[in-house]
Design a protein around this motif. Structure first.
Motif, PDB file in Angstrom:
ATOM      1  N   PHE A 106       0.843  -1.250   0.051  1.00  0.00           N
ATOM      2  CA  PHE A 106       0.006  -0.064  -0.001  1.00  0.00           C
ATOM      3  C   PHE A 106       0.780   1.201   0.055  1.00  0.00           C
ATOM      4  CE2 PHE A 106      -2.958  -3.292   1.876  1.00  0.00           C
ATOM      5  CZ  PHE A 106      -3.683  -3.259   0.937  1.00  0.00           C
ATOM      6  N   GLY A 107       2.050   1.194   0.631  1.00  0.00           N
ATOM      7  CA  GLY A 107       3.156   2.217   0.701  1.00  0.00           C
ATOM      8  C   GLY A 107       3.342   2.457  -0.813  1.00  0.00           C
ATOM      9  N   GLY A 108       3.938   1.546  -1.728  1.00  0.00           N
ATOM     10  CA  GLY A 108       4.134   1.556  -2.985  1.00  0.00           C
ATOM     11  C   GLY A 108       3.137   1.993  -3.803  1.00  0.00           C
ATOM     12  N   LEU A 109       1.666   1.912  -3.555  1.00  0.00           N
ATOM     13  CA  LEU A 109       0.718   2.141  -4.217  1.00  0.00           C
ATOM     14  C   LEU A 109       0.564   3.606  -4.198  1.00  0.00           C
ATOM     15  CD1 LEU A 109      -1.808   1.502  -6.002  1.00  0.00           C
ATOM     16  CD2 LEU A 109      -3.126   1.211  -3.840  1.00  0.00           C
ATOM     17  N   VAL A 110       0.765   4.310  -2.788  1.00  0.00           N
ATOM     18  CA  VAL A 110       0.443   5.542  -2.912  1.00  0.00           C
ATOM     19  C   VAL A 110       1.343   6.471  -3.211  1.00  0.00           C
ATOM     20  CG1 VAL A 110       1.460   5.881  -0.312  1.00  0.00           C
ATOM     21  CG2 VAL A 110      -0.605   7.314  -1.329  1.00  0.00           C
ATOM     22  N   LYS A 111       2.660   5.998  -3.453  1.00  0.00           N
ATOM     23  CA  LYS A 111       3.964   6.466  -3.893  1.00  0.00           C
ATOM     24  C   LYS A 111       3.837   6.567  -5.264  1.00  0.00           C
ATOM     25  CE  LYS A 111       8.857   6.283  -3.944  1.00  0.00           C
ATOM     26  NZ  LYS A 111      10.102   5.461  -3.371  1.00  0.00           N
ATOM     27  N   GLU A 112       3.587   5.624  -6.134  1.00  0.00           N
ATOM     28  CA  GLU A 112       3.625   5.286  -7.512  1.00  0.00           C
ATOM     29  C   GLU A 112       2.448   6.097  -7.985  1.00  0.00           C
ATOM     30  OE1 GLU A 112       6.223   4.943  -9.032  1.00  0.00           O
ATOM     31  OE2 GLU A 112       7.385   4.305  -7.621  1.00  0.00           O
ATOM     32  N   GLY A 113       1.181   5.735  -7.278  1.00  0.00           N
ATOM     33  CA  GLY A 113      -0.119   6.536  -7.662  1.00  0.00           C
ATOM     34  C   GLY A 113       0.163   8.065  -7.690  1.00  0.00           C
TER      35      GLY A 113
ATOM     36  N   LYS B  36      -6.848   7.921 -10.198  1.00  0.00           N
ATOM     37  CA  LYS B  36      -7.496   8.195  -8.947  1.00  0.00           C
ATOM     38  C   LYS B  36      -8.359   6.688  -8.894  1.00  0.00           C
ATOM     39  CE  LYS B  36      -7.825  13.058  -8.489  1.00  0.00           C
ATOM     40  NZ  LYS B  36      -8.879  14.252  -8.362  1.00  0.00           N
ATOM     41  N   THR B  37      -9.239   6.511  -9.933  1.00  0.00           N
ATOM     42  CA  THR B  37     -10.067   5.276 -10.027  1.00  0.00           C
ATOM     43  C   THR B  37      -9.094   3.952  -9.652  1.00  0.00           C
ATOM     44  OG1 THR B  37     -11.738   6.355 -11.306  1.00  0.00           O
ATOM     45  CG2 THR B  37     -11.666   3.800 -11.190  1.00  0.00           C
ATOM     46  N   LEU B  38      -8.015   3.851 -10.313  1.00  0.00           N
ATOM     47  CA  LEU B  38      -7.120   2.638 -10.130  1.00  0.00           C
ATOM     48  C   LEU B  38      -6.419   2.554  -8.748  1.00  0.00           C
ATOM     49  CD1 LEU B  38      -5.357   2.804 -13.559  1.00  0.00           C
ATOM     50  CD2 LEU B  38      -7.269   1.075 -12.857  1.00  0.00           C
ATOM     51  N   VAL B  39      -6.267   3.597  -8.070  1.00  0.00           N
ATOM     52  CA  VAL B  39      -5.566   3.762  -6.922  1.00  0.00           C
ATOM     53  C   VAL B  39      -6.833   3.072  -5.866  1.00  0.00           C
ATOM     54  CG1 VAL B  39      -5.059   5.039  -4.751  1.00  0.00           C
ATOM     55  CG2 VAL B  39      -3.901   5.330  -7.095  1.00  0.00           C
ATOM     56  N   ILE B  40      -7.787   3.532  -6.122  1.00  0.00           N
ATOM     57  CA  ILE B  40      -8.946   3.242  -5.178  1.00  0.00           C
ATOM     58  C   ILE B  40      -9.514   1.721  -5.313  1.00  0.00           C
ATOM     59  CG2 ILE B  40     -11.552   3.470  -4.545  1.00  0.00           C
ATOM     60  CD1 ILE B  40     -11.186   6.602  -5.427  1.00  0.00           C
ATOM     61  N   LYS B  41      -9.457   1.326  -6.565  1.00  0.00           N
ATOM     62  CA  LYS B  41      -9.624  -0.014  -6.794  1.00  0.00           C
ATOM     63  C   LYS B  41      -8.608  -1.320  -6.424  1.00  0.00           C
ATOM     64  CE  LYS B  41     -11.341  -1.212 -10.854  1.00  0.00           C
ATOM     65  NZ  LYS B  41     -11.680  -1.273 -12.463  1.00  0.00           N
ATOM     66  N   ALA B  42      -7.427  -0.595  -6.349  1.00  0.00           N
ATOM     67  CA  ALA B  42      -6.339  -1.425  -5.702  1.00  0.00           C
ATOM     68  C   ALA B  42      -6.165  -1.709  -4.541  1.00  0.00           C
ATOM     69  CB  ALA B  42      -5.059  -0.804  -6.527  1.00  0.00           C
ATOM     70  N   LEU B  43      -7.169  -0.758  -3.595  1.00  0.00           N
ATOM     71  CA  LEU B  43      -7.106  -0.847  -2.058  1.00  0.00           C
ATOM     72  C   LEU B  43      -7.498  -2.183  -1.721  1.00  0.00           C
ATOM     73  CD1 LEU B  43      -7.822   2.731  -1.277  1.00  0.00           C
ATOM     74  CD2 LEU B  43      -5.591   1.501  -1.039  1.00  0.00           C
TER      75      LEU B  43
ATOM     76  N   GLN C 157      -0.570  -3.027  -8.934  1.00  0.00           N
ATOM     77  CA  GLN C 157      -1.197  -1.492  -9.712  1.00  0.00           C
ATOM     78  C   GLN C 157       0.001  -0.631  -9.338  1.00  0.00           C
ATOM     79  OE1 GLN C 157      -3.900  -0.618 -11.596  1.00  0.00           O
ATOM     80  NE2 GLN C 157      -2.442   0.874 -11.934  1.00  0.00           N
ATOM     81  N   ALA C 158       0.855  -0.765  -8.310  1.00  0.00           N
ATOM     82  CA  ALA C 158       1.958   0.056  -8.087  1.00  0.00           C
ATOM     83  C   ALA C 158       2.830  -0.259  -8.874  1.00  0.00           C
ATOM     84  CB  ALA C 158       2.569  -0.265  -6.475  1.00  0.00           C
ATOM     85  N   ASN C 159       3.255  -1.382  -9.500  1.00  0.00           N
ATOM     86  CA  ASN C 159       4.191  -1.764 -10.409  1.00  0.00           C
ATOM     87  C   ASN C 159       3.621  -1.260 -12.004  1.00  0.00           C
ATOM     88  OD1 ASN C 159       6.730  -3.156 -11.221  1.00  0.00           O
ATOM     89  ND2 ASN C 159       5.530  -4.649 -12.358  1.00  0.00           N
ATOM     90  N   ILE C 160       2.450  -1.225 -12.016  1.00  0.00           N
ATOM     91  CA  ILE C 160       2.198  -0.592 -13.331  1.00  0.00           C
ATOM     92  C   ILE C 160       2.146   0.881 -13.315  1.00  0.00           C
ATOM     93  CG2 ILE C 160       0.007  -0.292 -14.830  1.00  0.00           C
ATOM     94  CD1 ILE C 160      -1.088  -3.161 -13.814  1.00  0.00           C
ATOM     95  N   PHE C 161       2.104   1.460 -12.270  1.00  0.00           N
ATOM     96  CA  PHE C 161       2.440   3.037 -12.397  1.00  0.00           C
ATOM     97  C   PHE C 161       3.812   3.214 -12.457  1.00  0.00           C
ATOM     98  CE2 PHE C 161      -1.758   3.820  -9.855  1.00  0.00           C
ATOM     99  CZ  PHE C 161      -2.592   4.366 -10.927  1.00  0.00           C
ATOM    100  N   LEU C 162       4.585   2.446 -11.622  1.00  0.00           N
ATOM    101  CA  LEU C 162       6.044   2.576 -11.872  1.00  0.00           C
ATOM    102  C   LEU C 162       6.543   2.496 -13.210  1.00  0.00           C
ATOM    103  CD1 LEU C 162       8.916   2.572  -9.907  1.00  0.00           C
ATOM    104  CD2 LEU C 162       8.719   0.073 -10.242  1.00  0.00           C
ATOM    105  N   LEU C 163       6.161   1.418 -13.797  1.00  0.00           N
ATOM    106  CA  LEU C 163       6.659   1.467 -15.215  1.00  0.00           C
ATOM    107  C   LEU C 163       6.235   2.557 -15.976  1.00  0.00           C
ATOM    108  CD1 LEU C 163       5.895  -2.366 -15.808  1.00  0.00           C
ATOM    109  CD2 LEU C 163       8.095  -1.092 -15.186  1.00  0.00           C
TER     110      LEU C 163
END
Length: 149
Positions: free
Chosen positions: A93-100, A121-128, A137-143
């Protein structure tokens, strides 16, 4: 005396040859580097560029992504604090908020970024929903953040 000089010379040559062999197989002095592109979370946390007016760095994660994120993050966690996190290895969840957060900033600031702000915003909420979804999702955002320029 001549034999002592010969022995010292031989030892010196051995040391030099060992040093040369070690130099040939030497690894870099660091094992981990962070990407420093213009779209990464590290870039945004360094405040080297003005943040988009739509998302000031003092905004809280809960104000930007919605109240649902309060289950996983402090209510007063700011966006700049989110981009500066370094617990993504142990906390999906830390990676998600960072990369999101970096993806959201890029969606406002970088023309051609593959996501629109509402999509991020939608993808972050869905990944929670789970740690696995958050990590994915964090990895997808990272890429996407690393591919951005």
């Amino acid at each position: 005396m001549a034999s002592l000089c010969t022995t010292l010379l031989f030892c010196l040559l051995q040391i030099l040859s060992l040093a040369a062999a070690a130099e040939k197989h030497r690894r870099p002095g660091f094992l981990y580097t962070r990407s420093r592109g213009r779209c990464t979370a590290q870039f945004w946390s360094g405040r080297r560029e003005a943040w988009p007016r739509m998302v000031p760095e003092t905004s809280t994660v809960s104000n930007v992504f919605g109240s649902r994120v309060q289950e996983h993050y402090r209510s007063d966690l700011t966006l700049v604090e989110a981009t500066a996190r370094n617990d993504e290895e142990s906390n999906p969840f830390g990676g998600l908020v960072k990369e999101g957060t970096a993806a959201l900033l890029n969606s406002y600031a970088r023309e051609g970024f593959p996501y629109k702000p509402w999509q991020v915003k939608t993808l972050v909420i869905k990944a929670l929903v789970s740690q696995a979804e958050a990590a994915s999702q964090a990895n997808i955002f990272l890429l996407a953040n690393q591919a951005c320029s």
